[in-house]
Design an enzyme around this catalytic site. Structure first.
Site, short mmCIF file in Angstrom:
data_model
loop_
_atom_site.label_atom_id
_atom_site.label_comp_id
_atom_site.label_asym_id
_atom_site.label_seq_id
_atom_site.Cartn_x
_atom_site.Cartn_y
_atom_site.Cartn_z
CE LYS A 98 -3.27 2.57 3.09
NZ LYS A 98 -4.08 2.48 4.28
CG ASP A 137 -5.50 7.82 4.54
OD1 ASP A 137 -6.55 8.66 4.07
OD2 ASP A 137 -5.83 7.01 5.34
CE LYS A 172 -6.55 8.87 8.00
NZ LYS A 172 -7.11 7.65 8.73
CG ASP A 178 -1.93 5.34 4.76
OD1 ASP A 178 -1.55 4.45 5.71
OD2 ASP A 178 -2.94 5.69 4.29
CG ASP A 200 -10.07 7.63 6.77
OD1 ASP A 200 -8.87 7.55 6.17
OD2 ASP A 200 -9.91 7.75 8.00
CD GLU A 205 -6.83 5.11 2.48
OE1 GLU A 205 -7.85 5.29 3.45
OE2 GLU A 205 -5.58 4.96 3.08
NE ARG A 252 -10.96 -0.86 4.32
CZ ARG A 252 -11.55 -1.38 5.39
NH1 ARG A 252 -12.48 -2.24 5.57
NH2 ARG A 252 -10.65 -0.96 6.36
N1 BES Z 1 -4.06 4.62 7.02
C1 BES Z 1 -5.33 4.39 7.67
C2 BES Z 1 -4.88 3.49 8.90
C3 BES Z 1 -3.91 3.79 9.91
C4 BES Z 1 -4.45 4.34 11.17
C5 BES Z 1 -2.61 3.87 9.63
C6 BES Z 1 -3.51 4.75 11.97
C7 BES Z 1 -1.50 4.12 10.73
C8 BES Z 1 -2.20 4.91 11.87
C9 BES Z 1 -6.44 3.65 6.78
O1 BES Z 1 -6.57 4.25 5.47
C10 BES Z 1 -7.84 4.10 7.56
O2 BES Z 1 -7.92 5.49 7.60
N2 BES Z 1 -8.48 3.03 8.06
C11 BES Z 1 -9.68 3.32 8.89
C12 BES Z 1 -10.66 2.32 8.23
C13 BES Z 1 -12.13 2.74 8.77
C14 BES Z 1 -12.55 3.93 8.12
C15 BES Z 1 -12.79 1.31 8.36
C16 BES Z 1 -9.44 3.20 10.35
O3 BES Z 1 -8.71 2.15 10.76
O4 BES Z 1 -9.82 3.95 11.15
ZN ZN Z 2 -4.85 4.92 4.71
MN MN Z 3 -7.54 6.19 5.40
#
Ligand code: BES
Ligand code: ZN
Ligand code: MN
Length: 491
Positions: free
Chosen positions: A260, A265, A272, A281, A340, A342, A344
C-alpha cells in the site's frame, strides 16, 4: 560508517575503544570470560566495585597502554539470545555515536557457545539499524561513528565476510525504506515516489522495472484504485518490478509482494479528525520494496514480483464521495461508505493484478487499519490470510528474526459483514469491531485461483518503536523487512 572485520585474536592497534560484556550472577559481577590483563586493569579501578554487570549498565575504564574499555552489562542473560544481543549492541552504539572514536567490539563476549553465525548476524543487523538518522532536512548534520571493527574468531573468516555482505544489503535496504517513510508528503508524491523507486531498482541486477501511469491503470480497469486517486493533484502509479534469478527451472518458486503506497491519507471526504503522520501511509510499499531489494541483492533463487500501488487520498470537487459505487478490476462492485477506508481499495485492484502474474504466493503489507493498534498495540504486526500453512511459515520467519507478529482470524461472519445490500461488497463493516480482520476479509475477495495469500497490517509497527533501541525513537522503524526477507530466502 565503515564496518570492518577482525578475525584474529588480537585487537587492532588502531582501535581506541574496545567493547566487552559483563554478566551478573547472584548480584555479583561475572567477568570470568575476560583475559588476565584486562581483568587486572578493571579490578584496579577504585569505582569498579560499584559496577555489577546488570542489564543495560555500562562502565568505562582505561588500560595503561591507552585503550579505553566500555563494558556492557548483560545481567543474568545466560544463555544470550539474539534479541538481547541486538539490544546490547544498540545500547553501546547509541551511547557512542557522537564520540567519533574508532571502536572495536569483541563479538565473542556477545555470543552463546553455539550457532555463532546467527548471533553474529543479529549483532550486525543491530549496528546497521542503529546507524540511522534522517538528516535530509537538517542543516547541521549530527556526528556519526566513523568506524566499527567487529572482532570475531569463532567463525571462519569467509563465513563472517559472507554474513557481513548479506547484512549490509539488508541494512541499506532498511535505510532506503525508512527514508521513503520519513520523507514529507509534499516531496514524496505518487509521481516522485515511483521515480525514486525506478532510479534505485534500475541499478539492481536481473530486475525489470515497469511503471503504469494513470492511462495504463485505466486500461487495467482498476476502478477502485482510480476512485482513491480521483481527488488527487497527482497521477497514480503502479510500480511493477520483476526479479528473475540466474537459474530458472520449472520448479522455481514465484512470490508476489504487494504494498500500500498512500503518500498521504487525509481520509478524503470522510475527512480524518487528525491526519498528522499520515505521510507514513505508504509504509507498506516501502516495506515490500525494502524486502524485495534486499532479497535481490542477496541473490535469492526464486522469482519475485513487487507491486506498489501509489496515490494520495485527497479532496476536490471530483473526489469520490461516500455512497459511491465503483467497479473493481475483477468486476466486483463496491459501495464506498467511507472514503477513509481507501487502502483496501487500492490493494484490491493491485492484488487482482498480482494474481494475474500467477505467483505461488502473495504477501501484502499495508498500514491498513487503526484497529490493529487497538487489538495488538503498536509493537505487534497483524497477520491474516487464506492459507494456514503460509501463515505458520511466516510466523516462523518472524520468530527467527525476533519480530512480533500475531495472527488475527478471518471468519465467514466477517465476510458476510462486508457484503452490501446494493453492491457486491461495501468497504467498511457494520461496526468498528474486528476492523483489521474485516479489512482482510474484504481483501480476500480479490485473491483468485486459491493462491496462498498473507496480509501484514503494519499500521502499528511501521512507525516509532520506542521500545527497540535499534529503531529511531521517532519515525520509520523498518520492521517486517527482516521477516519478509527471511521468508523470501528460506520460506
Ligand atoms: N491509513 C489508515 C490506517 C492507519 C491508522 C494507519 C492509524 C496508521 C495509523 C487507513 O486508511 C484508515 O483510515 N483506516 C480506517 C478504516 C475505517 C474507516 C474502516 C481506520 O482504521 O480507522
Ligand atoms: Zn490509509
Ligand atoms: Mn484511510
Amino acid at each position: 560508517m565503515k564496518l570492518e572485520l577482525n578475525t584474529t585474536k588480537k585487537q587492532l592497534a588502531s582501535s581506541e575503544l574496545l567493547i566487552l560484556s559483563a554478566f551478573c550472577k547472584k548480584k555479583k559481577i561475572d567477568i570470568s570470560h575476560w583475559d588476565k590483563a584486562t581483568t587486572k586493569a578493571f579490578l584496579n579501578i577504585q569505582s569498579a566495585k560499584h559496577f555489577h554487570g546488570n542489564k543495560d549498565e555500562t562502565f568505562f575504564f582505561n588500560m595503561t597502554k591507552g585503550l579505553t574499555v566500555m563494558v556492557i552489562g548483560l545481567g543474568e542473560q545466560k544463555p544470550l539470545n539474539a534479541e538481547s544481543i541486538r539490544k546490547a549492541i544498540a545500547l553501546a552504539f547509541n551511547q557512542l555515536k557522537a564520540s567519533n572514536k574508532q571502536i572495536e567490539i569483541n563479538m565473542e563476549h556477545f555470543m552463546p557457545a553455539t550457532d555463532a553465525a546467527h548471533y553474529f548476524q543479529a549483532a550486525l543487523e543491530s549496528i546497521y539499524m542503529s546507524d540511522y538518522q534522517f538528516t535530509t532536512y537538517k542543516k547541521a548534520s549530527p556526528q556519526i561513528l566513523s568506524k566499527i571493527v567487529m572482532q570475531i574468531v569463532s567463525l571462519p573468516k569467509k563465513d563472517a565476510q559472507t554474513i557481513l555482505r548479506k547484512v549490509k544489503s539488508l541494512g541499506e535496504s532498511i535505510t532506503i525504506a525508512r527514508n521513503f517513510v520519513n520523507m514529507p508528503p509534499n516531496e514524496l508524491t505518487s509521481e516522485s515516489f515511483a521515480k525514486m523507486v525506478d532510479e534505485d531498482a534500475s541499478k539492481l541486477n536481473n530486475v525489470k522495472v515497469k511503471i503504469l501511469n494513470k492511462a495504463a491503470i485505466k486500461k487495467e480497469n482498476m476502478g477502485l484504485f482510480l476512485s482513491v486517486n480521483s481527488g488527487s493533484a497527482f497521477e497514480p502509479r503502479l510500480v511493477h518490478l520483476t526479479y528473475t534469478p540466474k537459474v530458472v527451472t520449472a520448479d522455481t518458486k514465484h512470490i508476489a509482494l504487494v504494498g500500500k503506497g498512500l503518500t498521504f491519507d487525509s481520509g478524503g471526504y470522510s475527512l480524518k479528525g487528525s491526519m498528522v503522520n499520515m505521510k507514513t501511509d505508504m509504509g507498506g510499499a516501502a516495506t515490500v520494496y525494502g524486502a524485495f531489494r534486499a532479497a535481490v541483492l542477496m541473490g535469492a533463487d526464486i522469482k519475485i514480483s513487487c507491486l506498489l500501488g501509489m496515490t494520495d487520498n485527497m479532496v476536490n470537487s471530483i473526489a469520490t464521495v461516500p455512497d459511491s459505487i465503483m467497479t473493481a478490476r475483477n468486476g466486483k462492485t463496491v459501495e464506498i461508505l467511507n472514503t477513509d477506508a481507501e487502502g483496501r481499495l487500492v490493494l484490491a485492484d493491485v492484488l487482482d493484478y498480482a494474481c494475474d502474474q500467477k505467483p505461488d504466493q502473495i504477501l501484502d503489507a499495508a498500514t491498513l487499519t487503526g484497529s490493529v493498534l487497538v487489538s495488538l498495540g503498536n509493537e505487534v504486526c497483524g497477520l491474516m490470510g487464506n492459507s494456514q500453512k503460509l501463515i505458520e511459515s511466516l510466523k516462523e520467519s518472524a520468530k527467527n528474526c525476533d519480530e512480533y507478529i500475531w495472527q488475527l482470524p478471518i471468519i465467514p461472519e466477517f465476510h458476510k459483514d462486508m457484503k452490501s445490500p446494493i453492491a457486491d461488497l461495501r468497504n467498511i463493516g457494520s461496526s468498528r469491531f474486528g476492523g483489521s480482520s474485516k479489512a482482510a476479509a474484504f481483501l480476500e475477495n480479490f485473491i483468485k485461483n486459491d493462491i496462498p495469500w498473507a496480509h501484514f497490517d503494519i499500521a502499528g509497527v511501521c512507525d516509532a518503536q520506542t521500545h527497540l533501541p535499534y529503531c529511531p525513537k521517532k519515525g520509520a522503524s523498518g520492521l517486517m523487512i527482516r521477516t519478509m526477507v527471511n521468508h523470501l530466502l528460506n520460506g
